[in-house]
Design a protein around this motif. Sequence first.
Motif, PDB file in Angstrom:
ATOM      1  N   LEU A  78      39.534  52.720  38.602  1.00  0.00           N
ATOM      2  CA  LEU A  78      37.957  52.576  38.268  1.00  0.00           C
ATOM      3  C   LEU A  78      37.337  51.509  38.699  1.00  0.00           C
ATOM      4  O   LEU A  78      37.997  50.355  39.251  1.00  0.00           O
ATOM      5  CB  LEU A  78      38.172  52.818  36.714  1.00  0.00           C
ATOM      6  N   ALA A  79      35.982  51.203  38.389  1.00  0.00           N
ATOM      7  CA  ALA A  79      35.318  50.075  38.724  1.00  0.00           C
ATOM      8  C   ALA A  79      35.968  48.825  38.063  1.00  0.00           C
ATOM      9  O   ALA A  79      35.956  47.832  38.765  1.00  0.00           O
ATOM     10  CB  ALA A  79      33.824  50.402  38.388  1.00  0.00           C
ATOM     11  N   GLU A  80      36.389  48.814  36.948  1.00  0.00           N
ATOM     12  CA  GLU A  80      37.176  47.875  36.293  1.00  0.00           C
ATOM     13  C   GLU A  80      38.527  47.430  36.872  1.00  0.00           C
ATOM     14  O   GLU A  80      38.397  46.098  37.055  1.00  0.00           O
ATOM     15  CB  GLU A  80      37.434  48.166  34.661  1.00  0.00           C
ATOM     16  N   HIS A  81      39.185  48.064  37.393  1.00  0.00           N
ATOM     17  CA  HIS A  81      40.272  47.770  38.201  1.00  0.00           C
ATOM     18  C   HIS A  81      40.009  47.175  39.385  1.00  0.00           C
ATOM     19  O   HIS A  81      40.494  46.152  39.772  1.00  0.00           O
ATOM     20  CB  HIS A  81      41.118  48.942  38.511  1.00  0.00           C
ATOM     21  N   TYR A  82      38.915  47.791  40.336  1.00  0.00           N
ATOM     22  CA  TYR A  82      38.411  46.936  41.379  1.00  0.00           C
ATOM     23  C   TYR A  82      37.932  45.567  41.043  1.00  0.00           C
ATOM     24  O   TYR A  82      38.106  44.784  41.859  1.00  0.00           O
ATOM     25  CB  TYR A  82      37.599  47.922  42.085  1.00  0.00           C
ATOM     26  N   SER A  83      37.384  45.635  40.028  1.00  0.00           N
ATOM     27  CA  SER A  83      36.690  44.135  39.774  1.00  0.00           C
ATOM     28  C   SER A  83      37.749  43.128  39.387  1.00  0.00           C
ATOM     29  O   SER A  83      37.592  41.976  39.862  1.00  0.00           O
ATOM     30  CB  SER A  83      35.786  44.176  38.390  1.00  0.00           C
ATOM     31  N   CYS A  84      38.849  43.892  38.749  1.00  0.00           N
ATOM     32  CA  CYS A  84      39.921  42.600  38.328  1.00  0.00           C
ATOM     33  C   CYS A  84      40.651  42.322  39.930  1.00  0.00           C
ATOM     34  O   CYS A  84      40.845  41.114  39.918  1.00  0.00           O
ATOM     35  CB  CYS A  84      41.017  43.351  37.568  1.00  0.00           C
ATOM     36  N   MET A  85      40.609  43.238  40.510  1.00  0.00           N
ATOM     37  CA  MET A  85      41.263  42.686  41.979  1.00  0.00           C
ATOM     38  C   MET A  85      40.518  42.221  42.839  1.00  0.00           C
ATOM     39  O   MET A  85      40.872  41.059  43.573  1.00  0.00           O
ATOM     40  CB  MET A  85      41.704  44.255  42.612  1.00  0.00           C
ATOM     41  N   VAL A  86      39.356  42.053  42.903  1.00  0.00           N
ATOM     42  CA  VAL A  86      38.355  41.372  43.555  1.00  0.00           C
ATOM     43  C   VAL A  86      38.556  40.029  43.262  1.00  0.00           C
ATOM     44  O   VAL A  86      38.244  38.894  43.788  1.00  0.00           O
ATOM     45  CB  VAL A  86      36.642  41.912  43.475  1.00  0.00           C
ATOM     46  N   ASP A  87      38.310  39.743  42.021  1.00  0.00           N
ATOM     47  CA  ASP A  87      38.470  38.624  41.219  1.00  0.00           C
ATOM     48  C   ASP A  87      39.835  37.956  41.375  1.00  0.00           C
ATOM     49  O   ASP A  87      39.872  36.698  41.734  1.00  0.00           O
ATOM     50  CB  ASP A  87      38.568  38.878  39.798  1.00  0.00           C
ATOM     51  N   LEU A  88      40.919  38.645  41.348  1.00  0.00           N
ATOM     52  CA  LEU A  88      42.296  38.199  41.567  1.00  0.00           C
ATOM     53  C   LEU A  88      42.114  37.593  43.195  1.00  0.00           C
ATOM     54  O   LEU A  88      42.766  36.637  43.604  1.00  0.00           O
ATOM     55  CB  LEU A  88      43.339  39.092  41.630  1.00  0.00           C
ATOM     56  N   ASN A 148      29.917  48.322  41.402  1.00  0.00           N
ATOM     57  CA  ASN A 148      28.930  47.914  40.346  1.00  0.00           C
ATOM     58  C   ASN A 148      28.597  46.601  40.375  1.00  0.00           C
ATOM     59  O   ASN A 148      29.178  45.826  41.193  1.00  0.00           O
ATOM     60  CB  ASN A 148      29.355  48.561  38.891  1.00  0.00           C
ATOM     61  N   SER A 149      27.745  46.178  39.511  1.00  0.00           N
ATOM     62  CA  SER A 149      27.655  44.580  39.387  1.00  0.00           C
ATOM     63  C   SER A 149      28.665  43.686  39.206  1.00  0.00           C
ATOM     64  O   SER A 149      28.697  42.674  39.402  1.00  0.00           O
ATOM     65  CB  SER A 149      26.293  44.437  38.157  1.00  0.00           C
ATOM     66  N   ARG A 150      29.549  44.312  38.343  1.00  0.00           N
ATOM     67  CA  ARG A 150      30.918  43.409  38.036  1.00  0.00           C
ATOM     68  C   ARG A 150      31.755  42.933  39.041  1.00  0.00           C
ATOM     69  O   ARG A 150      32.054  41.901  39.420  1.00  0.00           O
ATOM     70  CB  ARG A 150      31.624  43.989  36.891  1.00  0.00           C
ATOM     71  N   ILE A 151      31.598  44.206  40.139  1.00  0.00           N
ATOM     72  CA  ILE A 151      32.330  43.800  41.181  1.00  0.00           C
ATOM     73  C   ILE A 151      31.838  42.851  42.135  1.00  0.00           C
ATOM     74  O   ILE A 151      32.562  41.832  42.550  1.00  0.00           O
ATOM     75  CB  ILE A 151      32.688  45.117  41.960  1.00  0.00           C
ATOM     76  N   TRP A 152      30.706  42.944  42.488  1.00  0.00           N
ATOM     77  CA  TRP A 152      29.840  41.989  43.401  1.00  0.00           C
ATOM     78  C   TRP A 152      29.674  40.685  42.529  1.00  0.00           C
ATOM     79  O   TRP A 152      29.786  39.844  43.369  1.00  0.00           O
ATOM     80  CB  TRP A 152      28.427  42.451  43.599  1.00  0.00           C
ATOM     81  N   GLY A 153      29.389  40.789  41.324  1.00  0.00           N
ATOM     82  CA  GLY A 153      29.558  39.500  40.515  1.00  0.00           C
ATOM     83  C   GLY A 153      30.813  38.755  40.764  1.00  0.00           C
ATOM     84  O   GLY A 153      30.912  37.369  40.894  1.00  0.00           O
ATOM     85  N   ALA A 154      32.018  39.291  40.547  1.00  0.00           N
ATOM     86  CA  ALA A 154      33.271  38.764  40.979  1.00  0.00           C
ATOM     87  C   ALA A 154      33.348  38.086  42.526  1.00  0.00           C
ATOM     88  O   ALA A 154      33.913  37.042  42.668  1.00  0.00           O
ATOM     89  CB  ALA A 154      34.369  39.767  40.800  1.00  0.00           C
TER      90      ALA A 154
END
Length: 744
Positions: free
Chosen positions: A590-600, A622-628
Amino acid sequence: MKSVIQPVTKNGNHVVHQNRRITQLGKSGRIEEAVKVFTRMTNRNTVTYNSMISAYAKNGRFTDAYQLFDKMPFRNLVSWNTMISGCLHNVKVEKARQLFDRMPHKDLFSWTLMITCYSRYGDLKEARKLFNLRPDKSDPACWNAMVSGYAKNRMVEDARELFDEIPIKDLVSWNSMLAGYTQNGQMCEGRKFFGEMADKDVVSWNMMVAGFVEVGDLDAAWQFFQRIPSPNVVSWVTMLCGFAKNRHILEAKRLFEQMPERNVVSWNAMIAAYVQNSEIDEAVRLFAEMPLKNAMSWTTMINGYVRVGKLEEARKILERMPYKDVWAETAMIAGYIQYKMIDEARQRFDRIGTRDVVCWNAMIAGYAQCGSMDEALKLFRKMVQKDIVSWNTMIAGYSQVGQMEKAVKIFEEMGEKNLVSWNSLISGFTCSCLHVNALKCFVLMGQSGKKPDQSTFASGLSSCAHLAALQVGKQLHQIAIKSGYARDMFVGNGLITMYAKCGSMSSAKHIFSCIDSNDVISWNSLIAGCALNGYGKEAVKLFNDMKVKGVAPDPITFVGVLSACSHAGLIDQGLDMFECMAEKYSIEPLAEHYSCMVDLLGRAGRLEEAFQLVRGMKIKANSRIWGALLGACRMYKNLELARLAAEKLFELEPDKSSSYVLVSNIHAEAGRWDEVERVRVSMKESKAERQPGCSWIEVKSEVLVFLSDDGQTAEINNMLISLTAHISSTSNISDTQSSIFEAG
């Protein structure tokens, strides 16, 4: 009015027959037919009126019952007791007390009814006051009612203390106390108490069977069932329902075939067993074989077809019914609502001639579930008779759509409130992020005499977690211990999250170890706590332990463990986790998982890999992914990628100031002051809203809250301090001058 018993009329036999007819129609829910019989009667006696009052009350038409009571030419003691019983049935406790105080004469049954009325709806203090005022101190009836009241309100120790004081115990006394153990899941104590009973009847045995069924111990339930000296139909049906509830359909069928006698309840129970297991064909076969069907038989079949999504077949069954029944109609309405067919539900509702309160509540709940609160309110205002479920449905509906002012208005308008009323409001405040209001409401609920349950604690602890109000959370923990809920899984999970978000991981781990059987939520809460507090390696270890224990991870598990890997710099473990999520557990990211991976990847400086991951996603970023990604670009000064991420972020959140500030800082650190000015101008033109910063710090056992550019900081701080003081007195909370409805 003077209480007089009217003499029997000349054609008394006919009157007796009509009186019985009214009673039978009332019990079967055919209230309009009962009204017709009553209206046609030229000779009526006191029993006639009493029968009609009872029929009205049992079918939710309390106002009609009360009006008829006022019009009675003669009243006897039974009339008064019937009316109080109607109040009990319709949750009209205050009205019942008014009638009780007006009674010219009271018998033991009157006192018992009134004590039961208070205790059944949770007002044990008033019940005990009345109990102490009763004129006959020796008769066991009132003692038994009080013991039963404590037991039903989970106050088993109080029930036992009172039971031991009963001067003359009868079998009902023993069974009332036994019910306290069995109905509250305390089967070890129940088994011991059962062994101490000198006399036992089939009710005693049935309660033991039912108690073990309720806690899921079918082996013990079966052992007790086999030992019953003379099992009755309730014994057989209880055991049958136990097998059905636990999906042991073959055992249920075998038991049904062995029953020495089968009444309509037995047949209905077996049909319900097939329905619960979605074996609709077997249910249809048994339904066709039934020698006698009642309204419950037809309703169960309607529910069965609804359960498997065959609404047209359900409608046909309803049309085949030999008489119109509001329960069956309501089941059909509930089916339409379940499948989001709100218009069809309303059409069916509008065609019903006589609706009871359950039917009205079902339709209102349907609108509430769909978020159509305007329609729900219109129906609610049209209701002549409202019960406490009607009010609670409206409170819950407004709370679910975040309209807390309207929820509060309904809450203030209603008369008597029960635990569900308070829980709906507290949960609404929590879900709407009005956490201080939720805690204030928790305090006032205690002052009202209501005891918190799992839902109350879960909402209160969630609010403490969001406020990082550790001291208030600890007080709630103490109340949970005293209330017997500390080892409850639902409450335990809330405690883990609260302690973890307040930074007390040792307490979170202790709670986790005390829960008898941790579920996936327990594991997720502890893993997320480790991630939040920087214990990445421990989070990964917990994930592995979770697999060893046989608990399957869910999408939330992977959000927690990926976040932990990201913050702890565990790149390889994080990549392995992300890969096995889909391959081993068939969980699509999900978007939350991709956000964690982008951050990692971003934290490790692998910006190109992070960008390629975003480009290859199956879902829209979403915004969290691009923000990370933007945050990582700032860390590693990648202006080209930062510009692209910023453009995407501005498209998704043009009014959020933090994105503009981050881009401005990136340009400032690169010395590109023209770009800094351009971003600031863009921010002003977009009228981006500035989000105040927020911090919590605990100083000398007090939670201090700091919000930049916020005038309510002092008020919130003072309220948290006040809440700590008030909650610390647990069940004996002192009065507070603050209204729960003031802005937090």
